[in-house]
Design a protein around this motif. Structure first.
Motif, short mmCIF file in Angstrom:
data_model
loop_
_atom_site.label_atom_id
_atom_site.label_comp_id
_atom_site.label_asym_id
_atom_site.label_seq_id
_atom_site.Cartn_x
_atom_site.Cartn_y
_atom_site.Cartn_z
N ARG A 266 0.83 -1.20 0.00
CA ARG A 266 0.00 0.00 0.00
C ARG A 266 0.87 1.26 0.00
NH1 ARG A 266 -4.35 -2.11 -2.23
NH2 ARG A 266 -5.10 -3.93 -1.08
N GLN A 267 0.95 1.96 1.10
CA GLN A 267 1.68 3.23 1.13
C GLN A 267 3.19 3.01 1.17
OE1 GLN A 267 -1.26 2.77 2.79
NE2 GLN A 267 -2.32 4.05 1.31
N THR A 268 3.76 2.81 0.00
CA THR A 268 5.19 2.51 -0.09
C THR A 268 6.05 3.76 -0.33
OG1 THR A 268 4.94 2.09 -2.45
CG2 THR A 268 4.81 0.18 -0.98
N GLY A 269 5.42 4.93 -0.35
CA GLY A 269 6.18 6.16 -0.60
C GLY A 269 7.32 6.34 0.39
N TYR A 270 7.04 6.04 1.67
CA TYR A 270 8.06 6.15 2.71
C TYR A 270 9.25 5.25 2.38
CZ TYR A 270 10.42 5.31 7.16
OH TYR A 270 11.37 5.16 8.14
N LEU A 271 8.96 4.02 1.94
CA LEU A 271 10.03 3.07 1.62
C LEU A 271 10.81 3.52 0.40
CD1 LEU A 271 8.08 -0.26 2.20
CD2 LEU A 271 9.59 0.93 3.79
N ALA A 272 10.10 4.04 -0.60
CA ALA A 272 10.76 4.55 -1.80
C ALA A 272 11.63 5.74 -1.46
CB ALA A 272 9.72 4.92 -2.86
N GLY A 273 11.16 6.59 -0.56
CA GLY A 273 11.94 7.74 -0.13
C GLY A 273 13.23 7.32 0.55
N ALA A 274 13.14 6.31 1.43
CA ALA A 274 14.33 5.81 2.10
C ALA A 274 15.30 5.21 1.10
CB ALA A 274 13.93 4.77 3.15
N ALA A 275 14.78 4.48 0.11
CA ALA A 275 15.64 3.90 -0.92
C ALA A 275 16.32 4.98 -1.75
CB ALA A 275 14.82 2.97 -1.81
N ALA A 276 15.58 6.02 -2.07
CA ALA A 276 16.16 7.13 -2.84
C ALA A 276 17.28 7.81 -2.06
CB ALA A 276 15.07 8.13 -3.20
N TYR A 277 17.07 8.00 -0.77
CA TYR A 277 18.12 8.58 0.08
C TYR A 277 19.35 7.68 0.08
CZ TYR A 277 20.49 10.69 4.04
OH TYR A 277 21.42 11.32 4.83
N ALA A 278 19.13 6.36 0.16
CA ALA A 278 20.24 5.41 0.16
C ALA A 278 21.04 5.47 -1.14
CB ALA A 278 19.71 4.00 0.39
N LEU A 279 20.34 5.54 -2.26
CA LEU A 279 21.02 5.64 -3.56
C LEU A 279 21.86 6.91 -3.64
CD1 LEU A 279 18.08 4.50 -5.86
CD2 LEU A 279 20.27 3.32 -5.63
N THR A 280 21.33 7.98 -3.13
CA THR A 280 21.99 9.28 -3.25
C THR A 280 23.14 9.44 -2.27
OG1 THR A 280 19.88 10.26 -3.95
CG2 THR A 280 21.60 11.78 -3.20
N HIS A 281 22.93 9.02 -1.03
CA HIS A 281 23.90 9.32 0.03
C HIS A 281 24.75 8.13 0.47
CE1 HIS A 281 22.26 13.37 0.69
NE2 HIS A 281 21.06 12.83 0.49
#
Length: 401
Positions: A266-281
Motif C-alpha cells: 500500500r503506502q510505499t512512498g516512505y520506503l521509496a523515499g528511504a531507498a532514494a536517500y540510500a542511492l543518493t547518500h
C-alpha cells in the motif's frame, strides 16, 4: 442491533491500543547503532539514519497497488539506470528473484542453471521448485571463484530427451559471497545463452558493490541480463526493498505475480523515499566499506589466519585453524568483550555503519587467542593441516561436552 455505547467503545479501544516504544526508546536506538557498528554478521542489520527517516517522511502517500508517485519515480529511475524499460518495487530480494523466475518460466518442464553457492539455490527455501516447479541445476565453478561458460555449457540441457527438463534460464549472482564475476565472462555466457534461446537473470543483491569497486555503470553490468534484481536494503542500507527490472512486457507480468505472491503493498512512498536517500547518500560510502574489508583481511593474514575467500568487496571468509583457534572460541570471546562484537562463523561482512575500531578490536582478540594457544603449546605441526572449502559459510558451533 444495538448501537455501541461510548463506554463500550472506550473499553474496546483500551484493549486494542498498544505502545511499541520503550520508555528509553531514543537511548535504545543509539545503543542499537553502536551494536550494529560492531557486528560482522550481515549488512541487512544497518539501521536508517535520522536524515534518511526525515527525507522518507516527506515522500508521497499513494497506494502502490493502484499508483504510488514516489515509488513510480524510484522504479523508473532504477530501470533507466540499468538500461531496462521498466522496474518493479518489491519487499525482498527473495521475492524479486522468485518472481523473475516465475515470469521467465512459461510452460514446464524446465530447469534453471545457477552457481551451487548461490542465494537463489541455497537460501530461498527451495523457491524455484515451490513457486515455479523448476528443476535446479547447481554448478560448482571449476576455478573456485566464478562460473564460466566452460562450466555451464556441459550442464545445459537442450534437445528433446523426455527424461530431462530443458534449460530455460541461467541465473548468476554478482557479487556472490562478496566476489565479483568478471564482466567479460558474463558477456560470454549471455551471448551463448541467448543464441540457445535461454533467458539470463541477475541476482544483483550487491551489484552496487561491483559498480563501486570496478567503476562499471549499472547499465553495463545489467546489460547482458533479461532481468535483474537489485537490493536496496543490504549494502545501501535502506530499511526494506528490492527493485526488479526488465522489459515492459516482463514487468507487467511480474507485477501480476507480485500480487499473486502477496507482495502488493500500500503506502510505499516512505520506503521509496528511504531507498532514494540510500542511492543518493549511501552508495558513495561503499569504497570505504571495501577498504575496511581489505584492512581486516590484511590483519588476519599478518596473524597467520587462512583467508578462504578474499575481500574483493564487503566480505571475506576466514579459517583460524592455522593458529589453533576454533570459530566458536572467537564468537564467545567476542561476545564477552566490554564492547561486544557479534560474529557467527567463517563469514565476516562489513557495511556502511561498521566501526573501524571494531575491526581493530576483533584483530586484537584474535591476536590474544593466538598467544594463548602458543602459550598452551599448540602447534599446527602437531594438529595437522585443515583447509575449509572457499567461499562457503561455516557456522560457529561449540562442541558437545
Amino acid at each position: 442491533m444495538p448501537s455501541l455505547t461510548d463506554a463500550k467503545l472506550q473499553e474496546l479501544s483500551s484493549q486494542i491500543a498498544v505502545d511499541v516504544l520503550t520508555k528509553t526508546q531514543d537511548v535504545d536506538n543509539v545503543a542499537k547503532l553502536e551494536e550494529v557498528s560492531r557486528s560482522f554478521v550481515s549488512d541487512t542489520l544497518t539501521i536508517p539514519a535520522p536524515e534518511m527517516v526525515a527525507y522518507a517522511a516527506r515522500a508521497s502517500l499513494g497506494d502502490d497497488v493502484y499508483f504510488e508517485p514516489s515509488t513510480a519515480v524510484l522504479e523508473a529511475h532504477i530501470a533507466q539506470l540499468t538500461g531496462k524499460e521498466a522496474g518493479l518495487f518489491l519487499p525482498t530480494g527473495t521475492m524479486s528473484n522468485q518472481i523473475a523466475l516465475r515470469t521467465h518460466l512459461l510452460q514446464p518442464p524446465y530447469s534453471v542453471i545457477c552457481d551451487a553457492r548461490s542465494h537463489i539455490y541455497r537460501m530461498e527455501g527451495g523457491g524455484m521448485a515451490f513457486h515455479s516447479g523448476a528443476n535446479s541445476v547447481a554448478v560448482a565453478p571449476s576455478n573456485g571463484h566464478h562460473l564460466t561458460l566452460e562450466d555451464i555449457e556441459p550442464e545445459a540441457i537442450m534437445g528433446t530427451d523426455v527424461h530431462i527438463a530443458p534449460t530455460r534460464v541461467i541465473a548468476l549472482e554478482n557479487t556472490l559471497n562478496g566476489t565479483i564475476i568478471p564482466q567479460d565472462e558474463i558477456v560470454r555466457i549471455s551471448s551463448w545463452a541467448h543464441q540457445k534461446d535461454m533467458k539470463m537473470h541477475l541476482d544483483g543483491a550487491r551489484i552496487w558493490h561491483v559498480a563501486a569497486e570496478t567503476g562499471l555503470s549499472l547499465k553495463e553490468l545489467c546489460g547482458p541480463f533479461d532481468s535483474a534484481s537489485l537490493c536496496l536494503s543490504k549494502g545501501l542500507g535502506a530499511p526494506i526493498g528490492t527493485c526488479l527490472v526488465g522489459s515492459k512486457q516482463f514487468i507487467t507480468k511480474a507485477r501480476w505475480f507480485r500480487k499473486v505472491f502477496g507482495g502488493g503493498m500500500r503506502q510505499t512512498g516512505y520506503l521509496a523515499g528511504a531507498a532514494a536517500y540510500a542511492l543518493t547518500h549511501n552508495f558513495p560510502l561503499l569504497p570505504r566499506v571495501h577498504a575496511l574489508a581489505k584492512r581486516m583481511q590484511q590483519g588476519l593474514e599478518e596473524l597467520g589466519v587462512d583467508i578462504l575467500s578474499p575481500a574483493e568487496t564487503c566480505m571475506l571468509f576466514y579459517d583460524p585453524y592455522p593458529i589453533g583457534v576454533e570459530y566458536w572460541e572467537i564468537v564467545e570471546r567476542a561476545a564477552a568483550l566490554l564492547k561486544p562484537i557479534k560474529l557467527t562463523g567463517s563469514r565476516l561482512l562489513l557495511h556502511i555503519q561498521t566501526s573501524p575500531q571494531a575491526i581493530e578490536d576483533f584483530l586484537e582478540l584474535v591476536r590474544t587467542l593466538k598467544e594463548e594457544k602458543v602459550a598452551a603449546g599448540w602447534t599446527l605441526a602437531n594438529a595437522g593441516p585443515r583447509r575449509r572449502p572457499p567461499n562457503v559459510y561455516v557456522k560457529a558451533v561449540r562442541p558437545s561436552a
